[in-house]
Design a protein around this motif. Structure first.
Motif, short mmCIF file in Angstrom:
data_model
loop_
_atom_site.label_atom_id
_atom_site.label_comp_id
_atom_site.label_asym_id
_atom_site.label_seq_id
_atom_site.Cartn_x
_atom_site.Cartn_y
_atom_site.Cartn_z
N ASP A 40 0.85 -1.19 0.00
CA ASP A 40 0.00 0.00 0.00
C ASP A 40 0.89 1.25 0.00
OD1 ASP A 40 0.63 -0.93 2.68
OD2 ASP A 40 -0.46 0.86 3.36
N ALA A 41 0.59 2.18 -0.89
CA ALA A 41 1.45 3.35 -1.06
C ALA A 41 0.64 4.54 -1.53
CB ALA A 41 2.55 3.04 -2.09
N LEU A 42 1.13 5.72 -1.14
CA LEU A 42 0.50 6.97 -1.60
C LEU A 42 1.60 7.83 -2.23
CD1 LEU A 42 -1.74 9.19 -1.63
CD2 LEU A 42 -0.92 9.86 0.64
N LEU A 43 1.33 8.36 -3.41
CA LEU A 43 2.27 9.31 -4.03
C LEU A 43 1.61 10.68 -4.08
CD1 LEU A 43 4.50 8.92 -7.14
CD2 LEU A 43 2.88 10.81 -7.06
N VAL A 44 2.36 11.68 -3.63
CA VAL A 44 1.84 13.05 -3.76
C VAL A 44 2.80 13.88 -4.60
CG1 VAL A 44 0.50 13.05 -1.63
CG2 VAL A 44 2.89 13.79 -1.55
N GLU A 45 2.22 14.70 -5.45
CA GLU A 45 3.00 15.55 -6.36
C GLU A 45 2.47 16.98 -6.22
OE1 GLU A 45 5.54 15.81 -8.72
OE2 GLU A 45 4.71 17.85 -8.82
N LYS A 46 3.36 17.93 -5.95
CA LYS A 46 2.90 19.30 -5.66
C LYS A 46 2.30 20.01 -6.87
CE LYS A 46 7.35 21.80 -5.98
NZ LYS A 46 7.18 22.82 -6.98
N SER A 47 2.67 19.53 -8.05
CA SER A 47 2.11 20.13 -9.26
C SER A 47 1.42 19.01 -10.04
CB SER A 47 3.26 20.79 -10.02
OG SER A 47 2.82 21.33 -11.22
N ASP A 48 1.69 18.91 -11.34
CA ASP A 48 1.11 17.80 -12.09
C ASP A 48 2.16 16.70 -12.21
OD1 ASP A 48 -0.67 16.34 -13.63
OD2 ASP A 48 -0.13 17.35 -15.51
#
Ligand code: FAD
Length: 566
Positions: A40-48
């Protein structure tokens, strides 16, 4: 699931095994690897997704001929292996790229090259035919017997000038070898995200969400669209924020000095004579300062670059006027007969290479290898942080695989699957060869009621996902865009509904090549915003704001003025 629903789920379930910060190619590549292992993993990106350095590459999938000069044989071998894998697994977006080196001396550069190879400091030098021959023979050797691409060859001066009469008169011969190029890197990045989410229901990726801080076992995120805060409790954090790695670590209460970024700029030219001179190949040559210059054709235009200049803050890096002069001059030096000036430039872009900090005064000599740096829990922070430093588009899969093995070890889990032979997105079941392609086009054009020409355009843009696009298009009345009939309204709507678009800029810069190919106009922006608005629930003012945002970005960052004709 839409963004709102995804954010609500994160708020209710803050625990996650792995949090990846940064949705460039290294981050999304790792996400897919973890999804394959059921982590289980979450990726966050501040832009696109793939809007940072990953949107600014030369778009070449290569072994790194130049790395041989630094004796980096392991990196070259790994890169060539990954290049060949991408040609198979992303057959819809990658293709072989013959690359020609114009050569102006027979034997120059041998001694300096030997000195460099042995670790001595040498000034930039032209490479003569003998040296290029040695380099290309080694390159072929590194590619091994299974290499699907042809070996290098040489052409005489007469043949070279016959093919490219615009070349400098004193050329002694040319050498041609093979690498590959990628037509839609940002779309490939998005497909990797979509594949990862489909692969494992506990894997999520959110664009326009940034990591802002950390306390004990918690990372503080912020939704850039609404300003809302989200708290996440990860077991392991992966800092995949590229040129921003040290900034991100600082936000997470850890001080590092891993990155010594160098910016690289490219220009895109609309110049039929230069396009002809490419002969559908890439031209590759040294400039007087030892930097590599390249140009090659992309959809009827020519991409040329790049520069290599140390910078400290990736946010302020832009393609400056002196870089444009430098690139134009480097082409004129080798093709003096071709008249080039700023009026031929339709687009410019810049990105910062996330290179490891180095004392070298020559940026080109800093290794392009990837490193995974480890920070154990400490300083009041209860999770370890891995920082993904360096790497290339070419090697993202291998890098992701190596990091995944370390994470699996930390989590006490076993590897379940390999991505080595796993097709990506529209590369799945991509037709091989002309006959296969003809059959594919005929059968699906008929099935979805589209012309073969239209189906071919969709196959080129979306690979075999063209079937999903065609199916979606066929579900309601459709019409071509007034301002750019090569796209239809429902095709744009497909991307709005299925491809995580948040801003109009995501569509024009990364879901399509409209900006890069100089297809934008103010009228087109207004029309596109009109199509996106109902799908993304934008009120009228938001649609107008999006148009203005795109106009500002195109002018400030990409050197394109889009004036309203009213
Ligand atoms: C001029 C140039 C030419 C190149 N040419 C090639 C080539 O031809 N072939 C090749 O293989 N490679 C090439 N490369 C190298 C390649 O493009 C990069 O190494 C690669 O894209 C780096 O990917 P990344 O994921 O590490 O970084 P990025 O793509 O920069 O991704 C990092 C992401 O992190 C996000 N981020 C930052 N801070 C935060 C935060 N606090 N919270 C959330 N997100 C955050 C950023 O917005 C960014 O999108 C080139 C690079 C340059 C600059």
């Amino acid at each position: 699931m839409n963004r709102k629903e995804q954010i609500e789920i994160l708020k209710c379930r803050p625990q996650v095994s792995v949090l990846i910060i940064g949705g460039g190619i290294n981050g999304v590549g790792l996400l897919r690897e973890l999804a394959l292992q059921g982590v289980d993993a979450l990726l966050v990106e501040k832009s696109d997704f793939c809007s940072g350095t990953s949107s600014a590459s030369t778009r070449v999938i290569h072994g790194g001929l130049r790395y041989l000069e630094n004796g980096e044989f392991r990196l070259v071998k790994e890169s060539l292996q990954e290049r060949n894998r991408l040609l198979k697994n992303a057959a819809h977006y990658t293709r072989p790229l013959p690359t020609t080196i114009p050569i102006f001396t027979w034997s120059r550069g041998l001694l300096p090259a030997l000195g460099k190879f042995l670790g001595f400091k040498v000034s930039p030098h032209d490479k003569g035919a003998v040296l290029v021959k040695i380099g290309l023979s080694l390159y072929d050797q590194c590619a091994g017997r299974q290499n699907p691409l042809p070996r290098h060859s040489f052409s005489s001066r007469r043949a070279a000038l016959g093919l490219r009469p615009q070349l400098r008169e004193d050329v002694v011969c040319t050498a041609t070898y093979y690498d590959a190029c990628i037509s839609y890197p940002e779309r490939l990045g998005l497909e990797i995200v979509l594949d990862a989410e489909r692969q494992c229901s506990d894997v999520h990726a959110m664009n326009y969400v940034s990591a802002k801080g950390a306390q004990e076992d918690t990372v503080l995120l912020e939704d850039e669209a609404s300003g809302e805060s989200i708290e996440i409790k990860p077991r392991v954090v992966i800092n995949a924020s590229g040129a921003w790695i040290d900034f991100t670590n600082r936000a997470l209460q850890r001080k590092t000095q891993y990155i010594g970024g160098t910016k690289g700029s490219h220009i895109v030219l609309d110049h039929p004579e230069l396009l002809l001179a490419t002969q559908n190949q890439m031209l590759y040559f040294d400039n007087t300062d030892g930097r590599i210059c390249i140009f090659y054709p992309v959809n009827g235009k020519v991409i040329a670059g790049s520069t290599d200049i140390p910078v400290s803050d990736p946010e302020t890096a832009n393609c400056e006027e002196d870089e444009v002069d430098y690139i134009l001059e480097s082409i004129r030096r080798v093709f003096p007969a071709i008249r080039l000036n700023r009026s031929h430039i339709i687009y410019r872009f810049c990105g910062v290479r996330p290179l490891p900090r180095s004392n070298s005064s020559t940026p080109g000599e800093i290794s392009r290898d990837h490193i995974c740096a480890f920070l154990p829990a400490g300083n009041g922070i209860k999770f370890p942080i891995y920082s993904l430093i360096g790497g290339k588009w070419t090697t993202f899969r291998a890098f992701g695989e190596q990091v995944t093995d370390r994470i699996l070890n930390d989590l006490g889990r076993r590897r379940l699957a390999s991505s080595a032979d796993l097709p990506i997105g529209g590369g799945r079941n991509f037709p091989q060869g002309a006959a296969d392609k003809r059959e594919w086009l005929t059968s699906f054009a008929e099935k979805y009621g589209l012309s073969i020409q239209r189906m071919e355009i969709l196959l080129d843009r979306y690979g075999t996902r063209a079937r999903d696009v065609a199916d979606f298009i066929g579900n309601a009345p459709d019409e071509p865009l007034r301002s750019l009939p090569a796209y239809s309204r429902r095709e744009i709507l497909f991307m709005a509904e299925r491809e995580k678009i948040v801003h109009l800029n995501d569509l024009i810069l990364r879901r399509t090549m409209m900006a890069l190919l100089g297809q934008l106009s103010f009228e087109l922006l207004v029309e596109l915003a009109g199509v996106l608005a109902p799908a993304l629930q934008w009120p009228e003012e938001r649609a107008q704001e999006e148009v203005q945002r795109a106009v500002r970005l195109m002018e400030k960052v990409h050197g394109v003025k889009l004036a309203s004709r009213q």
